[in-house]
Design a protein around this motif. Structure first.
Motif, mmCIF file in Angstrom:
data_model
loop_
_atom_site.group_PDB
_atom_site.id
_atom_site.type_symbol
_atom_site.label_atom_id
_atom_site.label_comp_id
_atom_site.label_asym_id
_atom_site.label_seq_id
_atom_site.Cartn_x
_atom_site.Cartn_y
_atom_site.Cartn_z
ATOM 1 N N MET A 196 0.819 -1.183 0.000
ATOM 2 C CA MET A 196 0.000 0.000 0.000
ATOM 3 C C MET A 196 0.869 1.255 0.000
ATOM 4 S SD MET A 196 -3.055 0.978 -0.188
ATOM 5 C CE MET A 196 -4.585 0.888 0.623
ATOM 6 N N VAL A 197 1.950 1.236 0.750
ATOM 7 C CA VAL A 197 2.845 2.386 0.806
ATOM 8 C C VAL A 197 3.408 2.670 -0.582
ATOM 9 C CG1 VAL A 197 5.036 3.228 1.744
ATOM 10 C CG2 VAL A 197 3.429 2.043 3.229
ATOM 11 N N GLU A 198 3.715 1.622 -1.322
ATOM 12 C CA GLU A 198 4.257 1.801 -2.668
ATOM 13 C C GLU A 198 3.257 2.522 -3.570
ATOM 14 O OE1 GLU A 198 4.644 -2.255 -3.033
ATOM 15 O OE2 GLU A 198 6.502 -2.335 -1.901
ATOM 16 N N ARG A 199 1.986 2.221 -3.394
ATOM 17 C CA ARG A 199 0.942 2.865 -4.197
ATOM 18 C C ARG A 199 0.905 4.370 -3.890
ATOM 19 N NH1 ARG A 199 -3.286 0.617 -7.093
ATOM 20 N NH2 ARG A 199 -5.052 1.999 -7.460
ATOM 21 N N TYR A 200 0.982 4.720 -2.607
ATOM 22 C CA TYR A 200 0.997 6.135 -2.223
ATOM 23 C C TYR A 200 2.244 6.834 -2.751
ATOM 24 C CZ TYR A 200 -2.907 5.214 0.935
ATOM 25 O OH TYR A 200 -4.121 4.880 1.455
ATOM 26 N N GLN A 201 3.367 6.154 -2.726
ATOM 27 C CA GLN A 201 4.600 6.731 -3.257
ATOM 28 C C GLN A 201 4.469 6.958 -4.762
ATOM 29 O OE1 GLN A 201 7.453 3.836 -1.890
ATOM 30 N NE2 GLN A 201 7.933 5.033 -0.058
ATOM 31 N N ALA A 202 3.856 6.016 -5.456
ATOM 32 C CA ALA A 202 3.652 6.156 -6.900
ATOM 33 C C ALA A 202 2.743 7.344 -7.200
ATOM 34 C CB ALA A 202 3.062 4.873 -7.480
ATOM 35 N N ILE A 203 1.693 7.514 -6.401
ATOM 36 C CA ILE A 203 0.789 8.648 -6.591
ATOM 37 C C ILE A 203 1.533 9.956 -6.339
ATOM 38 C CG2 ILE A 203 -1.265 9.813 -5.690
ATOM 39 C CD1 ILE A 203 -2.374 6.943 -5.105
ATOM 40 N N GLY A 204 2.313 10.004 -5.280
ATOM 41 C CA GLY A 204 3.095 11.197 -4.981
ATOM 42 C C GLY A 204 4.058 11.532 -6.094
ATOM 43 N N ARG A 205 4.670 10.521 -6.647
ATOM 44 C CA ARG A 205 5.616 10.720 -7.758
ATOM 45 C C ARG A 205 4.888 11.287 -8.984
ATOM 46 N NH1 ARG A 205 8.855 6.262 -11.064
ATOM 47 N NH2 ARG A 205 10.440 7.617 -11.916
ATOM 48 N N LEU A 206 3.703 10.770 -9.265
ATOM 49 C CA LEU A 206 2.915 11.279 -10.392
ATOM 50 C C LEU A 206 2.525 12.740 -10.174
ATOM 51 C CD1 LEU A 206 0.530 8.254 -11.029
ATOM 52 C CD2 LEU A 206 2.379 9.030 -12.524
ATOM 53 N N LEU A 207 2.131 13.069 -8.941
ATOM 54 C CA LEU A 207 1.700 14.429 -8.654
ATOM 55 C C LEU A 207 2.863 15.419 -8.608
ATOM 56 C CD1 LEU A 207 -1.077 13.687 -6.020
ATOM 57 C CD2 LEU A 207 -1.379 14.440 -8.393
ATOM 58 N N ASP A 208 4.081 14.903 -8.541
ATOM 59 C CA ASP A 208 5.275 15.766 -8.569
ATOM 60 C C ASP A 208 5.668 16.156 -9.988
ATOM 61 O OD1 ASP A 208 5.616 15.935 -5.850
ATOM 62 O OD2 ASP A 208 7.066 14.289 -5.745
ATOM 63 N N ILE A 209 5.062 15.557 -10.992
ATOM 64 C CA ILE A 209 5.430 15.842 -12.384
ATOM 65 C C ILE A 209 5.148 17.298 -12.759
ATOM 66 C CG2 ILE A 209 4.929 15.330 -14.802
ATOM 67 C CD1 ILE A 209 4.494 12.396 -13.954
ATOM 68 N N PRO A 210 3.947 17.821 -12.502
ATOM 69 C CA PRO A 210 3.673 19.215 -12.903
ATOM 70 C C PRO A 210 4.494 20.215 -12.085
ATOM 71 C CG PRO A 210 1.630 18.045 -12.394
ATOM 72 C CD PRO A 210 2.752 17.181 -11.950
ATOM 73 N N GLU A 211 4.542 21.442 -12.583
ATOM 74 C CA GLU A 211 5.231 22.503 -11.876
ATOM 75 C C GLU A 211 4.604 22.694 -10.499
ATOM 76 O OE1 GLU A 211 5.824 26.239 -13.886
ATOM 77 O OE2 GLU A 211 5.538 25.234 -15.815
ATOM 78 N N ALA A 212 5.433 23.098 -9.546
ATOM 79 C CA ALA A 212 4.940 23.386 -8.207
ATOM 80 C C ALA A 212 4.147 24.683 -8.232
ATOM 81 C CB ALA A 212 6.115 23.503 -7.245
ATOM 82 N N GLY A 213 3.274 24.832 -7.278
ATOM 83 C CA GLY A 213 2.524 26.071 -7.161
ATOM 84 C C GLY A 213 1.304 26.106 -8.063
ATOM 85 N N PRO A 214 0.720 27.311 -8.184
ATOM 86 C CA PRO A 214 -0.516 27.451 -8.954
ATOM 87 C C PRO A 214 -0.372 27.084 -10.427
ATOM 88 C CG PRO A 214 -0.004 29.479 -7.752
ATOM 89 C CD PRO A 214 1.134 28.542 -7.560
ATOM 90 N N GLU A 215 0.830 27.212 -10.988
ATOM 91 C CA GLU A 215 1.046 26.917 -12.404
ATOM 92 C C GLU A 215 0.719 25.466 -12.754
ATOM 93 O OE1 GLU A 215 3.676 28.032 -10.421
ATOM 94 O OE2 GLU A 215 3.357 30.134 -10.840
#
Length: 51
Positions: free
Chosen positions: A1-20
């Motif tokens: 389960m932890v691996e799934r959360y890490q994968a989701i976090g990694r995917l969400l790190d792809i876009p630019e940080a912040g409002p952009e």
């Protein structure tokens, strides 16, 4: 389960940080939710990163 959360976090790190990157993060989150509901594999990191 932890691996799934890490994968989701990694995917969400792809876009630019912040409002952009907000819209892109919301699109990725929708893909993750759809995959979870269908019990399908998570979106592919490499494929999303290219976009």
């Amino acid at each position: 389960m932890v691996e799934r959360y890490q994968a989701i976090g990694r995917l969400l790190d792809i876009p630019e940080a912040g409002p952009e990157g907000h819209e892109a993060r919301m699109e990725i989150l929708a893909m993750v939710k759809a995959a979870h509901r269908k019990k399908a594999p998570m979106p592919d990191y490499e494929e999303l990163h290219k976009k």
